[in-house]
Design a protein around this motif. Structure first.
Motif, PDB file in Angstrom:
ATOM      1  N   VAL A   1      32.127  54.514  79.843  1.00 45.60           N
ATOM      2  CA  VAL A   1      33.556  54.823  79.713  1.00 45.60           C
ATOM      3  C   VAL A   1      33.865  55.072  78.246  1.00 45.60           C
ATOM      4  N   THR A   2      34.506  56.227  77.984  1.00 46.55           N
ATOM      5  CA  THR A   2      34.852  56.576  76.611  1.00 46.55           C
ATOM      6  C   THR A   2      36.340  56.423  76.331  1.00 46.55           C
ATOM      7  N   ASN A   3      37.180  56.433  77.365  1.00 51.71           N
ATOM      8  CA  ASN A   3      38.623  56.292  77.211  1.00 51.71           C
ATOM      9  C   ASN A   3      39.148  55.510  78.404  1.00 51.71           C
ATOM     10  N   ALA A   4      40.149  54.647  78.177  1.00 54.97           N
ATOM     11  CA  ALA A   4      40.717  53.885  79.284  1.00 54.97           C
ATOM     12  C   ALA A   4      42.155  53.482  78.971  1.00 54.97           C
ATOM     13  N   THR A   5      42.955  53.403  80.038  1.00 56.69           N
ATOM     14  CA  THR A   5      44.316  52.872  79.969  1.00 56.69           C
ATOM     15  C   THR A   5      44.498  52.000  81.204  1.00 56.69           C
TER      16      THR A   5
ATOM     17  N   SER B   1      31.723  72.730  74.946  1.00 58.16           N
ATOM     18  CA  SER B   1      32.278  72.517  76.287  1.00 58.16           C
ATOM     19  C   SER B   1      32.503  71.019  76.474  1.00 58.16           C
ATOM     20  N   VAL B   2      33.515  70.702  77.271  1.00 58.37           N
ATOM     21  CA  VAL B   2      33.881  69.310  77.511  1.00 58.37           C
ATOM     22  C   VAL B   2      33.851  69.052  79.008  1.00 58.37           C
ATOM     23  N   THR B   3      33.227  67.958  79.405  1.00 58.70           N
ATOM     24  CA  THR B   3      33.182  67.531  80.802  1.00 58.70           C
ATOM     25  C   THR B   3      33.708  66.102  80.876  1.00 58.70           C
ATOM     26  N   ALA B   4      34.539  65.833  81.877  1.00 51.12           N
ATOM     27  CA  ALA B   4      35.080  64.482  82.028  1.00 51.12           C
ATOM     28  C   ALA B   4      35.044  64.055  83.488  1.00 51.12           C
ATOM     29  N   ASN B   5      34.693  62.827  83.714  1.00 48.11           N
ATOM     30  CA  ASN B   5      34.833  62.175  85.013  1.00 48.11           C
ATOM     31  C   ASN B   5      35.936  61.155  84.859  1.00 48.11           C
ATOM     32  N   VAL B   6      36.973  61.269  85.695  1.00 43.20           N
ATOM     33  CA  VAL B   6      38.149  60.424  85.573  1.00 43.20           C
ATOM     34  C   VAL B   6      38.279  59.549  86.813  1.00 43.20           C
TER      35      VAL B   6
ATOM     36  N   VAL C   1      47.905  62.318  89.898  1.00 44.47           N
ATOM     37  CA  VAL C   1      47.595  61.916  88.524  1.00 44.47           C
ATOM     38  C   VAL C   1      47.228  63.145  87.714  1.00 44.47           C
ATOM     39  N   THR C   2      47.549  63.115  86.440  1.00 42.87           N
ATOM     40  CA  THR C   2      47.210  64.193  85.525  1.00 42.87           C
ATOM     41  C   THR C   2      46.319  63.645  84.425  1.00 42.87           C
ATOM     42  N   ALA C   3      45.202  64.324  84.199  1.00 41.21           N
ATOM     43  CA  ALA C   3      44.310  64.003  83.086  1.00 41.21           C
ATOM     44  C   ALA C   3      44.481  65.114  82.059  1.00 41.21           C
ATOM     45  N   ALA C   4      44.575  64.741  80.797  1.00 45.03           N
ATOM     46  CA  ALA C   4      44.781  65.719  79.735  1.00 45.03           C
ATOM     47  C   ALA C   4      43.771  65.503  78.619  1.00 45.03           C
ATOM     48  N   LEU C   5      43.266  66.607  78.076  1.00 46.80           N
ATOM     49  CA  LEU C   5      42.422  66.572  76.892  1.00 46.80           C
ATOM     50  C   LEU C   5      43.327  66.881  75.706  1.00 46.80           C
ATOM     51  N   VAL C   6      43.472  65.908  74.813  1.00 48.86           N
ATOM     52  CA  VAL C   6      44.423  66.006  73.708  1.00 48.86           C
ATOM     53  C   VAL C   6      43.669  66.030  72.384  1.00 48.86           C
TER      54      VAL C   6
END
Length: 64
Positions: free
Chosen positions: A10-14, A31-36, A45-50
């Motif tokens: 896990v690289t990011n969490a809330t 390139s960016v890949t994410a598993n949410v 739910v909305t996932a955003a790359l900021v």
């Protein structure tokens, strides 16, 4: 101690969920890949790359 099984990547969490974000560099750019994973079961739910330096949203996706 909080449960952590399977959370090593896990690289990011809330409180609303967690994400594993990976970056790959090549001759074309990045390139960016994410598993949410969400805690908001059954909700949209909305996932955003900021961009951390500007605060601007680079891309986002909503799923429900």
């Amino acid at each position: 101690m909080a449960p952590a099984l399977g959370l090593a990547d896990v690289t990011n969490a809330t409180a609303d969920g967690a994400a594993h974000v990976e970056f790959a560099h090549d001759d074309e750019g990045v390139s960016v890949t994410a598993n949410v994973f969400t805690t908001l079961i059954g909700q949209d739910v909305t996932a955003a790359l900021v961009d951390d330096s500007t605060g601007s949203t680079l891309t986002s996706a909503t799923h429900g």
